[in-house]
Write an enzyme that holds these catalytic residues in place. Sequence first.
Site, mmCIF file in Angstrom:
data_model
loop_
_atom_site.group_PDB
_atom_site.id
_atom_site.type_symbol
_atom_site.label_atom_id
_atom_site.label_comp_id
_atom_site.label_asym_id
_atom_site.label_seq_id
_atom_site.Cartn_x
_atom_site.Cartn_y
_atom_site.Cartn_z
ATOM 1 N N GLN A 231 0.833 -1.203 0.000
ATOM 2 C CA GLN A 231 0.000 0.000 0.000
ATOM 3 C C GLN A 231 0.869 1.256 0.000
ATOM 4 O O GLN A 231 0.351 2.366 -0.090
ATOM 5 C CB GLN A 231 -0.917 0.023 1.228
ATOM 6 C CG GLN A 231 -2.002 -1.040 1.190
ATOM 7 C CD GLN A 231 -2.939 -1.011 2.379
ATOM 8 O OE1 GLN A 231 -3.191 -2.056 2.971
ATOM 9 N NE2 GLN A 231 -3.491 0.151 2.750
ATOM 10 N N ARG A 378 -9.262 -0.231 7.686
ATOM 11 C CA ARG A 378 -10.273 0.706 7.212
ATOM 12 C C ARG A 378 -10.757 1.609 8.341
ATOM 13 O O ARG A 378 -11.948 1.691 8.621
ATOM 14 C CB ARG A 378 -11.439 -0.070 6.607
ATOM 15 C CG ARG A 378 -11.987 0.668 5.399
ATOM 16 C CD ARG A 378 -12.892 -0.139 4.561
ATOM 17 N NE ARG A 378 -13.368 0.720 3.489
ATOM 18 C CZ ARG A 378 -13.984 0.294 2.411
ATOM 19 N NH1 ARG A 378 -14.200 -0.965 2.240
ATOM 20 N NH2 ARG A 378 -14.385 1.140 1.489
ATOM 21 N N CYS A 379 -9.807 2.267 8.979
ATOM 22 C CA CYS A 379 -10.192 2.964 10.201
ATOM 23 C C CYS A 379 -9.409 4.214 10.507
ATOM 24 O O CYS A 379 -9.612 4.802 11.558
ATOM 25 C CB CYS A 379 -9.976 2.041 11.366
ATOM 26 S SG CYS A 379 -8.243 1.990 11.783
ATOM 27 N N GLU A 752 -12.890 5.175 4.514
ATOM 28 C CA GLU A 752 -13.040 4.427 5.764
ATOM 29 C C GLU A 752 -14.316 4.754 6.532
ATOM 30 O O GLU A 752 -14.707 4.007 7.440
ATOM 31 C CB GLU A 752 -11.829 4.702 6.663
ATOM 32 C CG GLU A 752 -10.549 4.217 6.026
ATOM 33 C CD GLU A 752 -9.330 4.825 6.673
ATOM 34 O OE1 GLU A 752 -8.434 4.076 7.061
ATOM 35 O OE2 GLU A 752 -9.277 6.051 6.815
HETATM 36 N N1 MCN Z 1 -13.473 9.998 -3.464
HETATM 37 C C1 MCN Z 1 -14.253 10.884 -4.165
HETATM 38 N N2 MCN Z 1 -14.633 12.067 -3.582
HETATM 39 C C2 MCN Z 1 -14.259 12.362 -2.310
HETATM 40 C C3 MCN Z 1 -13.482 11.447 -1.574
HETATM 41 C C4 MCN Z 1 -13.085 10.268 -2.205
HETATM 42 O O1 MCN Z 1 -14.629 10.608 -5.302
HETATM 43 N N3 MCN Z 1 -14.617 13.527 -1.747
HETATM 44 C C5 MCN Z 1 -12.969 8.778 -4.114
HETATM 45 C C6 MCN Z 1 -11.467 8.879 -4.295
HETATM 46 O O2 MCN Z 1 -11.088 9.599 -5.365
HETATM 47 C C7 MCN Z 1 -11.056 7.424 -4.330
HETATM 48 C C8 MCN Z 1 -12.034 6.796 -3.355
HETATM 49 O O3 MCN Z 1 -13.165 7.664 -3.289
HETATM 50 O O4 MCN Z 1 -11.186 6.922 -5.614
HETATM 51 C C9 MCN Z 1 -11.445 6.631 -1.948
HETATM 52 O O5 MCN Z 1 -10.779 7.806 -1.636
HETATM 53 P P1 MCN Z 1 -10.178 8.211 -0.198
HETATM 54 O O6 MCN Z 1 -11.256 8.381 0.762
HETATM 55 O O7 MCN Z 1 -9.230 9.318 -0.431
HETATM 56 O O8 MCN Z 1 -9.371 6.920 0.296
HETATM 57 P P2 MCN Z 1 -8.053 6.285 -0.325
HETATM 58 O O9 MCN Z 1 -8.122 6.342 -1.780
HETATM 59 O O10 MCN Z 1 -6.864 6.810 0.372
HETATM 60 O O11 MCN Z 1 -8.287 4.777 0.049
HETATM 61 C C10 MCN Z 1 -7.951 4.283 1.317
HETATM 62 C C11 MCN Z 1 -9.142 3.694 2.020
HETATM 63 C C12 MCN Z 1 -8.650 2.811 3.099
HETATM 64 S S1 MCN Z 1 -7.582 3.473 4.220
HETATM 65 C C13 MCN Z 1 -8.979 1.500 3.149
HETATM 66 S S2 MCN Z 1 -8.433 0.593 4.437
HETATM 67 C C14 MCN Z 1 -9.754 0.919 2.102
HETATM 68 C C15 MCN Z 1 -10.606 1.882 1.387
HETATM 69 O O12 MCN Z 1 -9.940 2.999 1.086
HETATM 70 N N4 MCN Z 1 -9.247 -0.112 1.411
HETATM 71 C C16 MCN Z 1 -9.879 -0.504 0.257
HETATM 72 N N5 MCN Z 1 -11.383 1.376 0.411
HETATM 73 C C17 MCN Z 1 -10.995 0.236 -0.246
HETATM 74 N N6 MCN Z 1 -11.644 -0.173 -1.370
HETATM 75 C C18 MCN Z 1 -11.197 -1.250 -2.032
HETATM 76 N N7 MCN Z 1 -11.852 -1.630 -3.128
HETATM 77 N N8 MCN Z 1 -10.100 -1.947 -1.612
HETATM 78 C C19 MCN Z 1 -9.440 -1.611 -0.495
HETATM 79 O O13 MCN Z 1 -8.373 -2.284 -0.105
HETATM 80 CU CU1 CUN Z 2 -7.284 2.533 8.242
HETATM 81 S S1 CUN Z 2 -6.864 0.828 7.058
HETATM 82 MO MO1 CUN Z 2 -6.542 1.791 5.480
HETATM 83 O O1 CUN Z 2 -5.583 2.856 6.527
HETATM 84 O O2 CUN Z 2 -5.304 1.101 4.632
#
Ligand code: MCN
Ligand code: CUN
Length: 798
Positions: A231, A378-379, A752
């Site tokens: 990751q 996811r937290c 999350e």
């Molecule tokens: N997004 C959006 N508009 C926003 C916020 C987010 O369209 N205002 C979209 C983003 O562009 C992205 C998605 O939603 O495509 C998730 O964005 P974000 O909240 O920034 O999270 P991350 O991309 O950093 O993903 C990490 C988060 C975590 S920590 C875990 S754990 C998790 C999760 O995402 N693991 C996943 N969702 C998951 N989903 C899948 N399919 N697989 C995982 O391993």
């Molecule tokens: Cu909080 S689990 Mo995600 O941070 O990869």
Amino acid sequence: AEAEDGGPQPEKHCGHGRGGMGEEVKRKEDQRFITGRGNYVDDIKKPDMLHCEIVRSPHAHARIENIDKSRALDVDGVVAVLTADDLREYDLATMPTLMADTQDVLVNDKVKFQSQEVAAVIATDRYTAKDGAQKVVVDYDVLEPVVDAEKSLEDDAPLIRDDIEGQEDNHCLDWETGDEEATAEAFENADVTVKEQMLYQRLHPAPIETCGAVGDYDPGKDKLTVHMTSQAPHIHRTLFAQVSGIPEHKIRIVSPDVGGGFGNKVPIYPGYVVAAAASYVLEQPVKWVEERSENIQSTGFARDYDMTGELAATDDGEILAVRTDVLADHGAYNAVAQPSKFPAGFFNIFTGSYDIDTAYGSLTAAYTNTAPGGVAYRCSFRVTEAVYLIERMVKVLADELGMDPVEIRRKNFIQPEQFPYESPTGWNYDSGDYEGALDKALEMADYDHYREEQQRRIDEDADTLLGIGISSFTEVVGAGPGKTCDIAGVEMFDSAEIRVHPTGNATVRVGVQTQGQGHETTFAQIVAEELGMDVEDITVEHGDTDTDPYGLGTYGSRSTPVAGAAAAVASRKVREKAKAIAANELEAAKEDITWDRESGEFHVAGAPDRSISITEIAAGAYMNHPSSEEPGLEAVNYYDPPEMTYPFGSYIVVVEVDRETGEVEFEKFVAVDDCGNRINPMIIEGQIHGGLAQGIGTAMLEHVTFDDNGNVTGGDFMNYLLPTSMEIPNFETGHTVTPSPHHPIGAKGVGESPTVGSPPAIVNAVVDAMSHAGITHVEMPMTPDTVWEKLDEAGLAT
Ligand code: MCN
Ligand code: CUN
């Protein structure tokens, strides 16, 4: 426009039709995923590739007396058997954890948890490696294990970490936050106080793809490539360089398609190191891929916080103070995956969505003979535990006061005009409208109707009880800022690089790494929005340290808050240069050029017909660049966020509880989320659905358990129960939009939120079905027998 049913809100009117912000663009990456063309670590095949199988300890606590490799080496096709002694020659017998503890790569002396890595067998194919692994003879002197955090802190508990100098017991760390004295005083003077103990049980992130790596050392280039399920490829490269002594530019980490991470793929595991080391030593590629039970039994678990929560309040429900004490199980090593200055992660956000003056929290962590962990599943680093604590306690208090849980929330919410809001434990909330989200959820859930129905069933002594649970959570996502958040000393910024090519399309590279979140689509949308390009003309790349700008990776929902910001800022840099090129092409002064978001075109101020698109500008940048500028059209941004972002939401769950069987059925499941400005509503919807399913798994099914001998009894999918489509109800999702004031595009993270917010809503609902009979808590996972015992205790069982 809002869908009538409060369901997904089509926002086709945004994004100007080019696939920018707010458009429901179909995921670009799905083309390869749904046609079987994904490329995961286990898909990688190299000429002469060898396979690695790890010999694991059947005991949870044992000293290794001897390892006999000879019979394994006799197996046709076995090339090498590695033990700690072999790795010691290369100084690789141990590796640092993300919390600066020292973990054995292969057991040096003493096994500390069941399934710990003892030896590695390298062979020409996977089956031969497995045969060889079964022929490695290890003599163990079995020691008494301790798998329970409370027992491990007792005086007569066996000492687990005799490898740490001066360590005399199983105590790992202490931590506290807030004002102890002021909190005690508030409790003394309060009209009402409530207290509840609750275990947030050990969970496993359980991504579909287990962990794996292909180490590939090229002696010709003297370069080590490691394809791995990561990751966070960049920080993993830095750690590899530090541990192995190989210069960082001679290491390339490639994280190809990743089949789910959920926090499980943030730490470095012994298997990665062994695969890399073996390929270095043998000068052949070496693949290591875990089996399912190896993944559950040895890689980073999540949660395992035994929490006591207390609230102090006035008679009319004003919360005055919150206090909590936690016993945390860290397993055999301190290997939590959190920013290094936060030993309890972001747990101290436990005042939640409420304006509470005073708070105090304390925590003790213990070593046990269990796999190391404490990864954020996811937290966002222990926010799940914090949200569970406060949202459960608010329900406990509401019941004690005989108040509606809606009213008590309204009374204590931080109000919109209080933002930016500083919490008593030092968090700076950026923006929020908690009542707005709750109101919307109440409306969607038909709250009043269910309250009446609940009472009717009690009055009529019905066979099934109804319970309504609420959770109005606040998340904290988007670590950095770099000054406060780092991993192994590296500040938690993130990055984006944009190259617009001569024919008007672009390649965008980011420092984060998708595991299924749809980054190849959403990052392209951000750039499309900011440059007036079509989303189809943008390719997003990530996961290769040789080509991508350095970033700290994807976890803690930080991609949008940090790398998303970098993508917007880099786009704006490109836009600035584009203005100079437009001026040259249009024979005007740069100051007179403006950009129109709607059309995506650049034009001379006051003369909209004299306009030029980004495609024409791209050509100009390479074929007719102005003398004032360098040729080309690219930009890079490393973004250090000034603050985190605070997404929030209100979830309402209605359950039916069967008084005869203790079975729980979901009658209604409403989730209203607010992640600020939304990039892709459809992807957000997918994130919410997945996260809610995981919240249901948490509340109803999942638990990694151990017996007294240290055997993992919840170490495979027969015993560690994941929810399937059969257990998942129909979700009704809705949203409100409260932009982040400091984020360049006003977005907050969302990945999350559903897993953070939903478990307390579900538990509150089940408790609510029995609270009229005095039940204040039900432990997770709420299996039918757990629930039935509570029904029985309350005299409700039939
Ligand atoms: N997004 C959006 N508009 C926003 C916020 C987010 O369209 N205002 C979209 C983003 O562009 C992205 C998605 O939603 O495509 C998730 O964005 P974000 O909240 O920034 O999270 P991350 O991309 O950093 O993903 C990490 C988060 C975590 S920590 C875990 S754990 C998790 C999760 O995402 N693991 C996943 N969702 C998951 N989903 C899948 N399919 N697989 C995982 O391993
Ligand atoms: Cu909080 S689990 Mo995600 O941070 O990869």
